[in-house]
Write a protein that holds these residues in place. Sequence first.
Motif, mmCIF file in Angstrom:
data_model
loop_
_atom_site.group_PDB
_atom_site.id
_atom_site.type_symbol
_atom_site.label_atom_id
_atom_site.label_comp_id
_atom_site.label_asym_id
_atom_site.label_seq_id
_atom_site.Cartn_x
_atom_site.Cartn_y
_atom_site.Cartn_z
ATOM 1 N N ARG A 98 0.774 4.041 -2.869
ATOM 2 C CA ARG A 98 0.448 5.446 -2.594
ATOM 3 C C ARG A 98 1.546 6.379 -3.120
ATOM 4 N NH1 ARG A 98 -2.928 7.192 1.956
ATOM 5 N NH2 ARG A 98 -4.561 5.652 2.215
ATOM 6 N N ASP B 18 -6.317 -7.896 -6.855
ATOM 7 C CA ASP B 18 -5.838 -6.829 -5.971
ATOM 8 C C ASP B 18 -4.342 -6.576 -6.159
ATOM 9 O OD1 ASP B 18 -8.373 -6.483 -5.011
ATOM 10 O OD2 ASP B 18 -8.016 -7.327 -3.031
ATOM 11 N N GLU C 115 0.899 6.883 -6.657
ATOM 12 C CA GLU C 115 -0.222 7.808 -6.862
ATOM 13 C C GLU C 115 0.257 9.249 -6.675
ATOM 14 O OE1 GLU C 115 -3.538 6.963 -7.448
ATOM 15 O OE2 GLU C 115 -3.963 5.055 -6.445
ATOM 16 N N ARG C 116 1.084 9.456 -5.655
ATOM 17 C CA ARG C 116 1.588 10.818 -5.393
ATOM 18 C C ARG C 116 2.446 11.319 -6.558
ATOM 19 N NH1 ARG C 116 2.053 9.101 0.117
ATOM 20 N NH2 ARG C 116 0.467 10.186 1.339
ATOM 21 N N LYS D 270 -12.203 -1.018 -16.608
ATOM 22 C CA LYS D 270 -11.424 0.020 -15.935
ATOM 23 C C LYS D 270 -9.919 -0.197 -16.088
ATOM 24 C CE LYS D 270 -12.466 2.998 -14.128
ATOM 25 N NZ LYS D 270 -12.482 4.293 -14.861
ATOM 26 N N SER E 153 -3.438 -5.103 -9.927
ATOM 27 C CA SER E 153 -4.012 -3.782 -10.223
ATOM 28 C C SER E 153 -3.240 -2.695 -9.490
ATOM 29 C CB SER E 153 -5.492 -3.762 -9.822
ATOM 30 O OG SER E 153 -6.164 -4.882 -10.329
ATOM 31 N N ASP F 254 1.846 10.723 -9.508
ATOM 32 C CA ASP F 254 0.958 10.747 -10.678
ATOM 33 C C ASP F 254 1.273 9.574 -11.608
ATOM 34 O OD1 ASP F 254 -1.254 11.814 -11.821
ATOM 35 O OD2 ASP F 254 -0.194 13.368 -12.940
ATOM 36 N N CYS G 53 0.837 -1.209 0.000
ATOM 37 C CA CYS G 53 0.000 0.000 0.000
ATOM 38 C C CYS G 53 0.868 1.254 0.000
ATOM 39 C CB CYS G 53 -0.919 -0.004 1.217
ATOM 40 S SG CYS G 53 -2.080 -1.384 1.270
#
Lengths: 249, 249
Positions: B61, B123, B64-65, B178, B126, B67, B57
Amino acid sequence: MTSLLHLDSSANCSVESVSRALTALFADTWRARHGSTGYRYRDLVADPVPPLTTAYCALGRRLERHDLAPPTSVAELVETPAEQGEWAVTHPLITEVLTAGTILIGAPMYNYSVSASLKAWIDRVSFPGAFTDPHTRENLLCDTQVVVISARGGIYSAGSPREAWDFQTPYLRVYLAKQGVAQENMHFITAELTLADVAPHLAPFQSQAAHSLATARAQVIELAVMQVTETVMPNRWKTATVGFAGRGS
Amino acid sequence: MTSLLHLDSSANCSVESVSRALTALFADTWRARHGSTGYRYRDLVADPVPPLTTAYCALGRRLERHDLAPPTSVAELVETPAEQGEWAVTHPLITEVLTAGTILIGAPMYNYSVSASLKAWIDRVSFPGAFTDPHTRENLLCDTQVVVISARGGIYSAGSPREAWDFQTPYLRVYLAKQGVAQENMHFITAELTLADVAPHLAPFQSQAAHSLATARAQVIELAVMQVTETVMPNRWKTATVGFAGRGS
């Protein structure tokens, strides 16, 4: 006895987990009134439920062929050491569910559904006949309260553009109903936009995320206090339902 | 190269598993034409995908930060040995997906959804940005064919009374879309009533179950032969879509 079974299923065991923080808030509120005697915690990530095996399936099929049997009789149907092992893992988990007055489920959305860890618990406890009285066919969970605290990175609530992508809370509602949990005993509290502080493209939604979290926290406390009051008497004697069912964050 | 990634997720590894029998039929048909060079098999039960951890996780993350970043750059963002370990498990699984021309998924319905074993794979693969070109934002799976072979104990097909309880195939359709899989590249084949020979209350449906299985077998062979023909050219050059999408058994 008033009792609470607390499940967490977020893979994130750090303080960043929103679902874990909210279930902890519920449990703390509950224990502040009831003490810890009836409280049981199961972390489905730190202590994962073992995946199903062929022996589990074989035992389950035998139950189906026998038109189900009470959990206490399943041991008599076991035919192999592998099946014995499967039942030894499964029976205590079923007993935990059957003896809980309230089940608190921390359920983050992972890829539009529940996490694999929660699904592993669902798949194992949903043993054929586990929650049905084999004689009367009555649901054994008809008085069980279930509180689902969900967290998801974006917005999937009713009326939102992504509502159709939500295979998490609508799924749990159907699953719980099929196990015998009454609609009025299901309580869903959801914190949305939990990735707003992480993903740059969600940054414009940070205030909305904060509001969603604050609302969820207030609902958690209110519901926990209400549960503390209401679980003194069995549901069948209740005249009012708890008002959180179906409400988003 | 024409290639097939074959996944099974039924906990029942015996000959009783309908989804395993059907995916094997597809794979056998495919290999009879193509040989085994481009074939890869992953049994998500015999060789389970490890559950996600806090380190997974944390790394996700961080992506994600940033981008998102291309999978080949993720290693540069790793900060701890635990994250390194998570990525070492995850990257090969993502690579398998990205390099497969066709992904064949055996997906039995467990408790109205996919099995926990399949969800564990979903999970993990992805991972943020795994299937998106970080520069163009193009879907990297736009040419990937996905064949889902599902099996379920009762009847949940479109128009049936239990259609609303199906959180398996509608879920996979949304999830795959998706990830970037084109609707015309998704092919669903379903065998229903697989418990008709087991559960006494489903005994009246045994002939319907046999018909469903026979239909599914015929569809599997037809689709495998069609895949063999069509995967010679990239999908973007194709003019016709395969006709099985959305059709029940």
